[in-house]
Design a protein around this motif. Structure first.
Motif, short mmCIF file in Angstrom:
data_model
loop_
_atom_site.label_atom_id
_atom_site.label_comp_id
_atom_site.label_asym_id
_atom_site.label_seq_id
_atom_site.Cartn_x
_atom_site.Cartn_y
_atom_site.Cartn_z
N GLN A 1 0.82 -1.20 0.00
CA GLN A 1 0.00 0.00 0.00
C GLN A 1 0.86 1.26 0.00
OE1 GLN A 1 -3.20 0.29 -0.38
NE2 GLN A 1 -3.23 2.52 -0.16
N LYS A 2 1.93 1.24 0.81
CA LYS A 2 2.83 2.40 0.85
C LYS A 2 3.52 2.59 -0.49
CE LYS A 2 3.80 2.47 5.81
NZ LYS A 2 4.84 2.36 6.86
N GLU A 3 3.93 1.49 -1.11
CA GLU A 3 4.58 1.58 -2.41
C GLU A 3 3.60 2.10 -3.46
OE1 GLU A 3 7.46 1.68 -5.12
OE2 GLU A 3 7.73 1.21 -2.98
N LYS A 4 2.36 1.68 -3.36
CA LYS A 4 1.34 2.15 -4.28
C LYS A 4 1.11 3.65 -4.10
CE LYS A 4 -3.42 1.22 -5.72
NZ LYS A 4 -4.64 0.41 -5.46
N GLU A 5 1.11 4.11 -2.85
CA GLU A 5 0.93 5.53 -2.58
C GLU A 5 2.10 6.35 -3.11
OE1 GLU A 5 0.40 5.69 1.61
OE2 GLU A 5 -1.68 4.95 1.57
N LYS A 6 3.31 5.80 -2.95
CA LYS A 6 4.49 6.50 -3.47
C LYS A 6 4.44 6.60 -4.98
CE LYS A 6 7.70 5.27 0.28
NZ LYS A 6 8.95 4.53 0.61
N GLU A 7 4.03 5.50 -5.62
CA GLU A 7 3.93 5.49 -7.07
C GLU A 7 2.88 6.49 -7.55
OE1 GLU A 7 4.75 4.69 -10.90
OE2 GLU A 7 5.85 3.97 -9.12
N GLU A 8 1.79 6.59 -6.81
CA GLU A 8 0.74 7.55 -7.15
C GLU A 8 1.26 8.98 -7.00
OE1 GLU A 8 -3.07 8.83 -8.35
OE2 GLU A 8 -2.02 6.93 -8.49
N GLU A 9 2.05 9.22 -5.96
CA GLU A 9 2.62 10.55 -5.76
C GLU A 9 3.58 10.90 -6.90
OE1 GLU A 9 4.46 10.62 -1.96
OE2 GLU A 9 2.56 10.55 -0.85
N ARG A 10 4.40 9.92 -7.32
CA ARG A 10 5.33 10.15 -8.43
C ARG A 10 4.56 10.46 -9.72
NH1 ARG A 10 8.44 5.92 -5.92
NH2 ARG A 10 7.38 4.34 -7.20
N ARG A 11 3.47 9.72 -9.93
CA ARG A 11 2.67 9.93 -11.14
C ARG A 11 2.07 11.33 -11.16
NH1 ARG A 11 -2.33 10.00 -12.72
NH2 ARG A 11 -3.12 9.60 -10.61
N LYS A 12 1.54 11.75 -10.01
CA LYS A 12 0.93 13.08 -9.93
C LYS A 12 1.98 14.18 -10.14
CE LYS A 12 -2.97 11.91 -6.92
NZ LYS A 12 -3.61 12.15 -5.60
#
Length: 207
Positions: A165-176
């Motif tokens: 979940q944390k990795e998914k959140e980080k990836e979402e932050e990078r995408r944004k």
């Protein structure tokens, strides 16, 4: 000793199990799993029969045929209940079982009566009982180790889910962030924000 029975009325088959006596029942009460459903003849002595639910399954998801098997097994392993017709079988999740120091060996109560289900059994069904008895196996499991292993695996699964979940959140932050940078770059590149030689900004001196 714990007795195991295989119910083949569903696919894949499920396992029903119970203690050989009240002392094994006590161990099953102590080291039960949150996924375990407990069955007992109402108001008379009987075996404590358990059904372990599959991951994601709830007490409301128990197929009626499996419920019939569990109830018949409980009735058949009750001295009084086996002789009686129109008896009630109660069942509830293991977590709802209440055990206090003043209770006798194998005796339990409930934390919440409203979470106890009840089903009427008209009479013994020999076809079901005989089918289940043919699958009976005796074993001497270390119930404590089984429960501790189950809990350890659950903790590891939760940690993995948290990491994912944390990795998914980080990836979402990078995408944004990339999208924001792209929008910012696109804005800078718009023609109205760019200078050309037609704006009088040509460095060459033409006559």
């Amino acid at each position: 000793m714990v007795l195991y029975f295989t119910s083949t009325v569903v696919s894949p088959p499920v396992t029903l199990f119970m203690g050989a006596d009240k002392f094994e029942n006590e161990d099953l009460i102590k080291w039960g799993w949150p996924e375990d459903v407990w069955f007992h003849v109402d108001k008379v002595s009987s075996a404590h029969v358990y059904l372990r639910l599959a991951p994601g399954q709830t007490i409301d998801d128990i197929p009626s045929a499996v419920l019939d098997d569990a109830c018949q097994l409980v009735k058949a392993n009750s001295i009084m209940g086996n002789k009686m017709n129109d008896i009630d079988i109660v069942y509830t999740m293991w977590a709802n079982l209440k055990k206090t120091a003043s209770m006798e060996v194998g005796q339990v109560a409930f934390h919440k009566d409203k979470e106890v289900r009840k089903v009427k059994v008209a009479k013994r069904n020999n076809d079901i009982v005989n089918r289940l008895n043919k699958t009976k196996k005796e074993s001497f499991p270390d119930l404590r180790i089984e429960r501790e292993t189950r809990d350890r695996l659950e903790r590891e699964d939760k940690k993995k889910l948290l990491r994912d979940q944390k990795e998914k959140e980080k990836e979402e932050e990078r995408r944004k962030k990339e999208e924001q940078e792209l929008r910012s770059y696109s804005t800078l590149m718009k023609s109205e924000n760019m200078s050309t030689n037609y704006d009088g900004n040509d460095s060459d001196d033409f006559m």
